[in-house]
Design a protein around this motif. Structure first.
Motif, PDB file in Angstrom:
ATOM      1  N   ASN A 113      74.477  -0.971  -5.250  1.00 39.67           N
ATOM      2  CA  ASN A 113      73.851  -2.237  -4.854  1.00 39.67           C
ATOM      3  C   ASN A 113      73.553  -2.250  -3.354  1.00 39.67           C
ATOM      4  OD1 ASN A 113      74.097  -3.119  -7.492  1.00 39.67           O
ATOM      5  ND2 ASN A 113      76.039  -4.171  -7.139  1.00 39.67           N
ATOM      6  N   ILE A 114      74.511  -1.705  -2.551  1.00 38.11           N
ATOM      7  CA  ILE A 114      74.291  -1.642  -1.102  1.00 38.11           C
ATOM      8  C   ILE A 114      73.107  -0.742  -0.774  1.00 38.11           C
ATOM      9  CG2 ILE A 114      75.301  -0.861   1.074  1.00 38.11           C
ATOM     10  CD1 ILE A 114      78.027  -1.709  -0.016  1.00 38.11           C
ATOM     11  N   GLN A 115      73.031   0.432  -1.454  1.00 36.86           N
ATOM     12  CA  GLN A 115      71.915   1.351  -1.215  1.00 36.86           C
ATOM     13  C   GLN A 115      70.582   0.705  -1.571  1.00 36.86           C
ATOM     14  OE1 GLN A 115      72.173   4.971  -3.452  1.00 36.86           O
ATOM     15  NE2 GLN A 115      70.529   5.980  -2.336  1.00 36.86           N
ATOM     16  N   SER A 116      70.564  -0.050  -2.655  1.00 31.39           N
ATOM     17  CA  SER A 116      69.335  -0.729  -3.059  1.00 31.39           C
ATOM     18  C   SER A 116      68.905  -1.748  -2.010  1.00 31.39           C
ATOM     19  CB  SER A 116      69.549  -1.402  -4.419  1.00 31.39           C
ATOM     20  OG  SER A 116      68.406  -2.132  -4.798  1.00 31.39           O
ATOM     21  N   GLU A 117      69.879  -2.498  -1.479  1.00 33.66           N
ATOM     22  CA  GLU A 117      69.557  -3.489  -0.458  1.00 33.66           C
ATOM     23  C   GLU A 117      69.065  -2.826   0.839  1.00 33.66           C
ATOM     24  OE1 GLU A 117      69.429  -6.742  -0.790  1.00 33.66           O
ATOM     25  OE2 GLU A 117      69.981  -6.531  -2.893  1.00 33.66           O
ATOM     26  N   ILE A 118      69.697  -1.696   1.210  1.00 32.89           N
ATOM     27  CA  ILE A 118      69.276  -0.979   2.414  1.00 32.89           C
ATOM     28  C   ILE A 118      67.843  -0.464   2.252  1.00 32.89           C
ATOM     29  CG2 ILE A 118      69.687   1.103   3.794  1.00 32.89           C
ATOM     30  CD1 ILE A 118      72.656   0.716   3.349  1.00 32.89           C
ATOM     31  N   THR A 119      67.533   0.049   1.065  1.00 29.66           N
ATOM     32  CA  THR A 119      66.175   0.552   0.806  1.00 29.66           C
ATOM     33  C   THR A 119      65.145  -0.555   0.960  1.00 29.66           C
ATOM     34  OG1 THR A 119      67.063   2.213  -0.721  1.00 29.66           O
ATOM     35  CG2 THR A 119      64.718   1.722  -0.876  1.00 29.66           C
ATOM     36  N   LYS A 120      65.467  -1.747   0.443  1.00 24.54           N
ATOM     37  CA  LYS A 120      64.544  -2.878   0.566  1.00 24.54           C
ATOM     38  C   LYS A 120      64.355  -3.271   2.030  1.00 24.54           C
ATOM     39  CE  LYS A 120      65.683  -4.846  -3.976  1.00 24.54           C
ATOM     40  NZ  LYS A 120      66.287  -6.008  -4.698  1.00 24.54           N
ATOM     41  N   GLU A 121      65.461  -3.338   2.784  1.00 20.82           N
ATOM     42  CA  GLU A 121      65.369  -3.705   4.194  1.00 20.82           C
ATOM     43  C   GLU A 121      64.586  -2.657   4.988  1.00 20.82           C
ATOM     44  OE1 GLU A 121      66.294  -6.509   5.604  1.00 20.82           O
ATOM     45  OE2 GLU A 121      67.015  -7.279   3.675  1.00 20.82           O
ATOM     46  N   VAL A 125      61.191  -3.155   7.277  1.00 18.72           N
ATOM     47  CA  VAL A 125      61.068  -2.721   8.673  1.00 18.72           C
ATOM     48  C   VAL A 125      59.840  -1.836   8.853  1.00 18.72           C
ATOM     49  CG1 VAL A 125      62.145  -1.333  10.485  1.00 18.72           C
ATOM     50  CG2 VAL A 125      63.525  -2.942   9.145  1.00 18.72           C
ATOM     51  N   LYS A 126      59.622  -0.899   7.911  1.00 17.36           N
ATOM     52  CA  LYS A 126      58.461  -0.016   8.014  1.00 17.36           C
ATOM     53  C   LYS A 126      57.157  -0.816   7.955  1.00 17.36           C
ATOM     54  CE  LYS A 126      60.418   4.268   6.164  1.00 17.36           C
ATOM     55  NZ  LYS A 126      60.343   5.283   5.084  1.00 17.36           N
ATOM     56  N   GLU A 127      57.083  -1.782   7.041  1.00 13.77           N
ATOM     57  CA  GLU A 127      55.884  -2.603   6.930  1.00 13.77           C
ATOM     58  C   GLU A 127      55.668  -3.429   8.194  1.00 13.77           C
ATOM     59  OE1 GLU A 127      56.449  -4.886   3.420  1.00 13.77           O
ATOM     60  OE2 GLU A 127      56.112  -3.190   2.041  1.00 13.77           O
ATOM     61  N   THR A 128      56.768  -3.904   8.811  1.00  5.68           N
ATOM     62  CA  THR A 128      56.655  -4.677  10.056  1.00  5.68           C
ATOM     63  C   THR A 128      56.126  -3.800  11.186  1.00  5.68           C
ATOM     64  OG1 THR A 128      58.522  -6.050   9.349  1.00  5.68           O
ATOM     65  CG2 THR A 128      57.907  -6.136  11.671  1.00  5.68           C
ATOM     66  N   ILE A 129      56.631  -2.562  11.269  1.00  7.30           N
ATOM     67  CA  ILE A 129      56.173  -1.637  12.307  1.00  7.30           C
ATOM     68  C   ILE A 129      54.686  -1.364  12.158  1.00  7.30           C
ATOM     69  CG2 ILE A 129      56.353   0.745  13.134  1.00  7.30           C
ATOM     70  CD1 ILE A 129      59.327   0.625  12.488  1.00  7.30           C
ATOM     71  N   LEU A 130      54.239  -1.114  10.923  1.00  7.08           N
ATOM     72  CA  LEU A 130      52.821  -0.867  10.687  1.00  7.08           C
ATOM     73  C   LEU A 130      51.974  -2.076  11.064  1.00  7.08           C
ATOM     74  CD1 LEU A 130      52.940   1.052   7.269  1.00  7.08           C
ATOM     75  CD2 LEU A 130      52.457   2.002   9.519  1.00  7.08           C
ATOM     76  N   ASP A 221      55.646  13.833   8.283  1.00 14.24           N
ATOM     77  CA  ASP A 221      55.927  12.482   7.801  1.00 14.24           C
ATOM     78  C   ASP A 221      55.533  12.426   6.337  1.00 14.24           C
ATOM     79  OD1 ASP A 221      54.615   9.141   8.527  1.00 14.24           O
ATOM     80  OD2 ASP A 221      56.343   9.819   7.359  1.00 14.24           O
ATOM     81  N   SER A 222      56.529  12.390   5.472  1.00 13.05           N
ATOM     82  CA  SER A 222      56.268  12.441   4.025  1.00 13.05           C
ATOM     83  C   SER A 222      56.204  11.066   3.391  1.00 13.05           C
ATOM     84  CB  SER A 222      57.358  13.276   3.339  1.00 13.05           C
ATOM     85  OG  SER A 222      58.638  12.718   3.583  1.00 13.05           O
ATOM     86  N   SER A 223      55.993  10.021   4.204  1.00 10.60           N
ATOM     87  CA  SER A 223      55.962   8.664   3.644  1.00 10.60           C
ATOM     88  C   SER A 223      54.695   8.415   2.839  1.00 10.60           C
ATOM     89  CB  SER A 223      56.074   7.632   4.766  1.00 10.60           C
ATOM     90  OG  SER A 223      54.996   7.774   5.677  1.00 10.60           O
ATOM     91  N   GLN A 224      53.629   9.169   3.132  1.00  9.59           N
ATOM     92  CA  GLN A 224      52.397   8.979   2.387  1.00  9.59           C
ATOM     93  C   GLN A 224      52.587   9.483   0.957  1.00  9.59           C
ATOM     94  OE1 GLN A 224      48.949  10.548   4.262  1.00  9.59           O
ATOM     95  NE2 GLN A 224      47.553  10.009   2.602  1.00  9.59           N
TER      96      GLN A 224
END
Length: 435
Positions: A113-121, A125-130, A221-224
């Motif tokens: 559950n913690i890992q899932s929440e961290i992934t969402k956060e 953050v990535k969307e905010t940076i973009l 950068d493998s995010s794409q």
């Protein structure tokens, strides 16, 4: 608890004995079970084996039955020890272990559950940076120069190389003319008809390329998102050693996995699409290092077309090739390309010899692990087991490679399925006459 086992003729019966034992009742029950009629019962004598005297004794003490014409029914008493039931509380440490198991399961669920929440956060953050970069019109240096990775060394520059998406990349496959000799080493072994070799003198140059492949793909950068397609060349991260290797997609499995073959060692596996990246042209110059091979002129010893190689035959050939390395310290497999001209077959027919065995084909036949045959018979014997995509993966000429790429990657909607497309390729007259 005691059990009496009685054998008579070809029949066997068991009788549970309960105290006190009624001998007459037991005798009648035995004769009834063996369908001995009452009027003929006097003609049968029941004897029980006694371990104390190591001989049989009569079940009844009626001496009027004793005669040499009796039919003997023999049995033996065996004891069955019933294991006593044990309460959970009597087993030392069991309750403690169960409580630890329950606790660990709760911790595991909490961490998920913690890992899932961290992934969402992290995604937020990535969307905010973009969004911030877009608002202030910041330009990423990697997008400013698409060819920057080719003009600078990854280790000595701070640039993050851009990856080539949607650019068709092909890798050639090595295939040799009849009679060509080379020294090889076993890369991946399945059976005498299906294994992979690598050419010994190509190892050093491949290792240098493989080092640069890992440097490059570990720095990008493998995010794409990359969506591999069937038949595409790519690179994939192996789950065993977490290194990147060149590969080719065989088929997609749902939306998250792909079945692929590592073209430089012959390993076939399933990998999550997140561990797959496009192959860039820089690493496509060297041909595939894994040579798909078939040991020429042998088939399984059995004449049954439905039977394949047994375990003993597979292990014997594998050990013959591997033991050469152990005994000499070097790979000394001498390989000679066999006749392939008249056979449409995805692998390359070869003869193999070592310093101790002049011909592995004859070695297998001499041990009665295989039978001699022609290469055409091999293709006819195994044709029902070869999947269509294997012809495309292992037996491509440049002409067929271009056709196959065009069909897989054209923008028009094709009504043919993937397997139908491959069938169309391998039935092409230019494919059958390309030799």
């Amino acid at each position: 608890m005691l059990t009496l086992v009685i054998e008579f003729g070809r029949q066997r019966r068991k009788f549970d004995l309960k105290y006190p034992i009624d001998i007459n009742l037991l005798e009648n029950e035995i004769k009834s079970k063996f369908d001995i009629e009452e009027e003929n019962s006097n003609e049968y004598l029941i004897q029980i084996y006694d371990e104390q005297i190591n001989d049989y004794i009569d079940l009844t003490s009626d001496f009027s039955y004793l005669t040499n014409n009796k039919n003997l029914i023999k049995g033996q008493i065996i004891s069955r020890q019933l294991k006593p039931k044990v309460a959970k509380q009597q087993i030392v440490g069991l309750i403690t272990l169960e409580s630890i198991e329950t606790s660990l399961e709760k911790w595991s669920q909490l961490l998920q559950n913690i890992q899932s929440e961290i992934t969402k956060e992290l995604q937020i953050v990535k969307e905010t940076i973009l969004a911030v970069k877009s608002h202030y019109k910041l330009i990423d240096e990697t997008n400013n120069n698409e060819d920057s990775f080719s003009n600078c060394e990854i280790l000595t520059n701070n640039c993050s190389p851009s990856i080539e998406y949607n650019i068709p990349i092909t890798v050639t496959y090595q295939r040799f003319q009849t009679g060509v000799d080379f020294q090889g080493q076993l890369s991946k072994y399945y059976n005498p008809t299906y294994f992979f070799l690598r050419i010994s003198n190509q190892t050093e140059s491949y290792d240098e390329m493989h080092k640069h492949i890992n440097l490059y793909y570990n720095s990008i950068d493998s995010s794409q998102t990359y969506f591999p397609q069937s038949g595409e060349f790519c690179v994939a991260k192996c789950s065993n050693d977490f290194n990147w290797y060149r590969a080719r997609i065989i088929r997609l499995i749902g939306n998250e996995k792909a079945q692929l073959i590592f073209i430089d060692n012959g390993e076939i596996t399933e990998i999550h699409v997140n561990s797959i990246q496009p192959l860039i042209s820089k690493f496509s110059d060297r041909p595939a290092q894994a040579l798909a091979c078939t040991l020429a002129q042998i088939l399984p010893f059995t004449q049954n077309d439905k039977c394949g190689w047994n375990r003993r035959a597979c292990m014997s050939l594998e050990n013959a090739m591997k033991n050469e390395r152990l005994s000499t310290g070097n790979v000394l497999l001498k390989v000679t390309v066999a006749e392939n001209n008249q056979v449409k077959w995805p692998m390359m027919f070869i003869h193999i010899s070592t310093t101790t065995i002049s011909s592995l084909s004859e070695y297998m036949s001499d041990l009665y692990l295989s039978r001699r045959c022609s290469n055409i018979e091999i293709s006819e014997y195994w044709s029902w087991k070869i999947r269509p995509e294997q012809y495309v993966l292992f037996n491509l000429s440049s002409l067929i490679n271009q056709k196959q790429y065009f069909i897989f990657n054209n923008n028009q909607q094709c009504s043919l399925s993937y397997d139908q497309t491959i069938d169309m390729i391998i039935k092409d007259p230019e494919f059958s006459s390309r030799q």
